[in-house]
Design an enzyme around this catalytic site. Structure first.
Site, PDB file in Angstrom:
ATOM      1  N   ARG A  23       7.571  -3.637  16.727  1.00  0.00           N
ATOM      2  CA  ARG A  23       7.157  -3.254  15.371  1.00  0.00           C
ATOM      3  C   ARG A  23       5.644  -3.153  15.296  1.00  0.00           C
ATOM      4  O   ARG A  23       4.923  -3.684  16.135  1.00  0.00           O
ATOM      5  CB  ARG A  23       7.643  -4.276  14.338  1.00  0.00           C
ATOM      6  CG  ARG A  23       9.141  -4.404  14.226  1.00  0.00           C
ATOM      7  CD  ARG A  23       9.529  -5.269  13.034  1.00  0.00           C
ATOM      8  NE  ARG A  23       9.116  -6.661  13.192  1.00  0.00           N
ATOM      9  CZ  ARG A  23       9.172  -7.567  12.222  1.00  0.00           C
ATOM     10  NH1 ARG A  23       9.609  -7.225  11.016  1.00  0.00           N
ATOM     11  NH2 ARG A  23       8.795  -8.805  12.435  1.00  0.00           N
ATOM     12  N   VAL A  71       8.459 -15.418  24.314  1.00  0.00           N
ATOM     13  CA  VAL A  71       7.335 -15.473  25.255  1.00  0.00           C
ATOM     14  C   VAL A  71       6.868 -16.896  25.542  1.00  0.00           C
ATOM     15  O   VAL A  71       6.042 -17.104  26.439  1.00  0.00           O
ATOM     16  CB  VAL A  71       6.138 -14.642  24.736  1.00  0.00           C
ATOM     17  CG1 VAL A  71       6.503 -13.176  24.649  1.00  0.00           C
ATOM     18  CG2 VAL A  71       5.625 -15.163  23.397  1.00  0.00           C
ATOM     19  N   TYR A 169      -2.810 -19.770  12.369  1.00  0.00           N
ATOM     20  CA  TYR A 169      -3.001 -18.399  12.843  1.00  0.00           C
ATOM     21  C   TYR A 169      -4.460 -18.159  13.225  1.00  0.00           C
ATOM     22  O   TYR A 169      -4.760 -17.618  14.292  1.00  0.00           O
ATOM     23  CB  TYR A 169      -2.567 -17.416  11.768  1.00  0.00           C
ATOM     24  CG  TYR A 169      -2.621 -15.963  12.197  1.00  0.00           C
ATOM     25  CD1 TYR A 169      -1.591 -15.403  12.958  1.00  0.00           C
ATOM     26  CD2 TYR A 169      -3.700 -15.153  11.837  1.00  0.00           C
ATOM     27  CE1 TYR A 169      -1.636 -14.072  13.359  1.00  0.00           C
ATOM     28  CE2 TYR A 169      -3.750 -13.819  12.233  1.00  0.00           C
ATOM     29  CZ  TYR A 169      -2.717 -13.289  12.980  1.00  0.00           C
ATOM     30  OH  TYR A 169      -2.777 -11.969  13.382  1.00  0.00           O
TER      31      TYR A 169
END
Length: 262
Positions: A23, A71, A169
């Site tokens: 995406r 991952v 983040y």
């Protein structure tokens, strides 16, 4: 399968792995690489997103390969890398794009008070540990072949005061800049470049519609007066992946419309 050793010619430098390639920016990077003639493997965390991306791409089946992979799971990632090598030979280009950015539940409460230790650990795991795992996995073959391109996808949140993103983040993306520099230093003598692209506000299904309050506020801070596009980020990544970018390493390229400039 290409055995360890020096790459023979430019045609041997055309295998790319893109994480978070289903995406937004990741999908556009996959699309750009395919258009440039690369064989591209990409991963996503949800099977439905992988299937949707395959439908969107619609290119010859032998040119791309995709799986649902986390991952952060080293063994799982390693087995996926082995399957790519069995198909096409060594991976010469790595794009670490996979990332997560939890949203704030209470807009009036401070981010720190809403960030649990579990959420913090998961964001750091995906956004920072994931790239480290893949660099560690792929670097030995790149060193043996004397060539490689590693591109980490960061964020303006890791470069300037984070006004939208949470502390986990922002910390993970700032850490990714540090990892980029450290890896660039170690790998430069072996013909491998490591760079970071740091997009600002790029509209996608992850950021919501342009008229959302958070996007209207973001737009007011962008000097060029518009949002970025995933295609623009993909073109920068494509250049950094090319042989022509061999003298650029350890850099962070800010794609922010002037919102941040270093």
């Amino acid at each position: 399968m290409l055995k360890p050793g020096k790459l023979k010619d430019q045609s041997d430098r055309r295998v790319a792995l893109v994480t978070g390639g289903t995406r937004g920016i990741g999908l556009e990077i996959v699309r750009r690489f395919l258009a440039d003639g690369y064989q591209v493997a990409f991963v996503g965390t949800k099977a439905e997103h992988v299937e949707r991306a395959l439908d969107i791409l619609g290119c010859p089946e032998g040119q791309f390969y995709a799986e649902t992979i986390d991952v952060t799971r080293q063994n799982e990632v390693g087995e996926f890398v082995d399957r790519i090598r069995a198909r096409w030979g060594e991976i010469t280009i790595l794009v670490n794009n996979a990332g997560i950015s939890p949203k704030r539940v209470d807009q009036d409460a401070p981010w720190l008070s809403q960030t649990s230790f579990g959420e913090w650990a998961r964001v750091i795991d995906v956004n920072l540990n994931g790239p480290f795992i893949l660099i560690r996995l792929l670097a030995p073959a790149m060193i043996a072949n004397g060539y490689g391109r590693i591109i980490n996808v960061g964020s303006v949140a890791g470069r300037a005061m984070p006004l939208i993103a949470g502390p986990h983040y922002a910390a993970s993306k700032a850490g990714l800049v540090g990892l980029t520099r450290a890896a660039a230093r170690d790998l430069a003598p072996h013909g491998i470049t490591v760079n970071c692209v740091a997009p600002g506000r790029v509209l996608s299904d992850l950021t919501g519609p342009p008229d959302a309050q958070v996007n209207r506020s973001a737009l007011s801070r962008i000097p060029v007066g518009r949002f970025g596009t995933a295609e623009e980020v993909a073109y920068v990544a494509a250049f950094l992946a090319s042989p022509m970018a061999g003298f650029i390493t350890g850099a962070t390229i800010d794609i922010t419309g002037g919102e941040f400039a270093a």
